[in-house]
Design an enzyme around this catalytic site. Structure first.
Site, short mmCIF file in Angstrom:
data_model
loop_
_atom_site.label_atom_id
_atom_site.label_comp_id
_atom_site.label_asym_id
_atom_site.label_seq_id
_atom_site.Cartn_x
_atom_site.Cartn_y
_atom_site.Cartn_z
N GLY A 11 36.80 42.39 32.02
CA GLY A 11 35.73 42.70 32.99
C GLY A 11 34.91 43.88 32.50
O GLY A 11 35.46 44.89 32.08
N ARG A 172 42.22 44.60 41.39
CA ARG A 172 43.35 43.78 40.94
C ARG A 172 44.61 44.22 41.69
O ARG A 172 44.59 44.21 42.91
CB ARG A 172 43.52 43.91 39.42
CG ARG A 172 43.99 42.64 38.76
CD ARG A 172 44.05 42.80 37.27
NE ARG A 172 42.76 42.61 36.65
CZ ARG A 172 42.25 41.43 36.31
NH1 ARG A 172 42.94 40.33 36.52
NH2 ARG A 172 41.07 41.34 35.75
O1 F6P Z 1 39.49 44.03 36.17
C1 F6P Z 1 38.24 44.20 36.72
C2 F6P Z 1 37.99 43.22 37.83
O2 F6P Z 1 36.70 43.48 38.36
C3 F6P Z 1 39.03 43.20 38.93
O3 F6P Z 1 38.87 44.24 39.85
C4 F6P Z 1 38.79 41.84 39.52
O4 F6P Z 1 39.96 41.34 40.12
C5 F6P Z 1 38.42 41.00 38.32
O5 F6P Z 1 37.99 41.90 37.32
C6 F6P Z 1 37.35 39.97 38.56
O6 F6P Z 1 37.22 39.23 37.41
P1 F6P Z 1 35.99 38.27 37.10
O7 F6P Z 1 34.80 39.11 36.81
O8 F6P Z 1 36.44 37.49 35.92
O9 F6P Z 1 35.77 37.44 38.34
#
Ligand code: F6P
Length: 322
Positions: A11, A172
């Site tokens: 992310g 998370r």
């Molecule tokens: O790890 C960063 C994060 O934003 C988490 O807080 C969240 O659960 C996840 O990534 C979301 O992932 P994606 O952008 O793949 O939906």
């Protein structure tokens, strides 16, 4: 060390660009060639690797996201895929790699070092602040401020309509964003993985607040405990309040990084290059008690979790929600 590469993985987080800029500019200053890898490990596998110049890092310190692009690559768990990635890096005669990302990205870096001898240094970049060994990760402070701003806006409408708002935030499995947003913006309750507040506990807080004449509530829900919609459905069954749900989502990851994140990222980026120049590998850059330090990269998942301060902060936050 003559050639290094930089990638961002997982992310994106505000401040990643400041880390890229600092690492690249510091390396240029030392006469080191810098390569950018697009889309994290995916770009390593696809050989999407390009030589960076100072114009690639010009004017990016205040931009959110990552100019190197990011991706998640579950296939990187496959040793054959890592072999292709390592061969591509070596074909460019790249000796050192800086990986900016979370602990999943660090796992990949660790394996590249152990299996293929590529010198790697990790820089913690994630809004979740969930990497063991560092007090702060790049992006966390900016996201915290975005959440606080959202809470201020929601409070205006919550007070006007005398409602309860459940605000779901990212993180998370870590509750840092929800907990410290609650402390920083006067939240009225929170659900986080590290504290075991039940729906009944929060319903009791709401009832106590009504008894005190307080007619609205802003309750933070960390995504690690579940969906704010589901929690809201449970809450509605036991407390008589008009309820609204706001899921902040990816708005939390966008925007210009805060001063704190820019400075943190800048210090960490330069430190990563210094470590590579000193011949170090398999390390991550940390921020501990306002000092930039290093730890073995596997500390990110094998290290000792010290939640002493967080527990005290949770206790304080509980008192202040009443
Ligand atoms: O790890 C960063 C994060 O934003 C988490 O807080 C969240 O659960 C996840 O990534 C979301 O992932 P994606 O952008 O793949 O939906």
């Amino acid at each position: 060390m003559k050639k290094i590469a930089i990638l961002t993985s997982g992310g994106d987080a505000p401040g990643m660009n400041a880390a890229i800029r600092s690492a690249a500019k510091f390396a240029f200053y030392q006469g080191i060639e810098v390569f950018g890898v697009r889309r994290g490990y995916k770009g390593m596998v696809d050989n999407d690797i390009f030589k960076m110049t100072s114009s690639d890092v010009s004017g990016i310190i205040d931009r959110g996201g990552t100019v190197l692009l990011s991706a998640r690559l579950p296939e990187f768990k496959d040793p054959e895929v890592r072999k292709i990635a390592a061969a591509n890096l070596k074909a460019h005669e790249i000796e050192g790699l800086i990986v900016i990302g979370g602990d999943g990205s660090f796992h990949g870096a660790d394996l590249l070092y152990k299996e293929h001898g590529i010198k790697v240094i990790g820089i913690p970049g994630t809004i979740d602040n969930d990497i063991i060994g560092t007090d702060f990760t790049i992006g966390y402070d900016t996201t915290l401020n975005i959440i606080i701003e959202a809470m201020v806006r929601l409070r205006d409408t919550a007070t006007s309509h005398e409602r309860t708002y459940l605000v779901e935030v990212m993180g998370r499995d870590a509750g840092d964003l929800a907990l410290y947003a609650s402390l920083a913006a006067g939240g009225d309750g929170f659900f986080i993985p590290e504290a075991k507040d039940t729906v009944q506990d929060i319903a009791d807080v709401i009832k106590e607040r009504r008894a005190m004449g307080k007619l609205h509530d802003i309750i933070l829900v960390s995504e690690g405990v579940g969906s704010a919609y589901e929690i809201g459905n449970e809450l509605k069954k036991i407390v008589d309040t008009e309820l609204r749900i706001t899921v902040l989502g990816h708005i939390q990851r966008g925007g210009s990084p805060s001063a704190f994140d820019r400075v943190l990222a800048t210090k960490m980026g330069a430190k990563a290059v210094k470590e590579l120049m000193a011949g170090e590998s398999g390390m991550m850059i940390c921020s501990e008690s306002n000092k930039i330090t290093t730890k073995f990269i596997d500390y990110a998942w094998n290290g000792i979790v010290d939640n002493t301060q967080k527990r005290k902060d949770i206790e304080l936050a509980h008192i202040l929600t009443k």
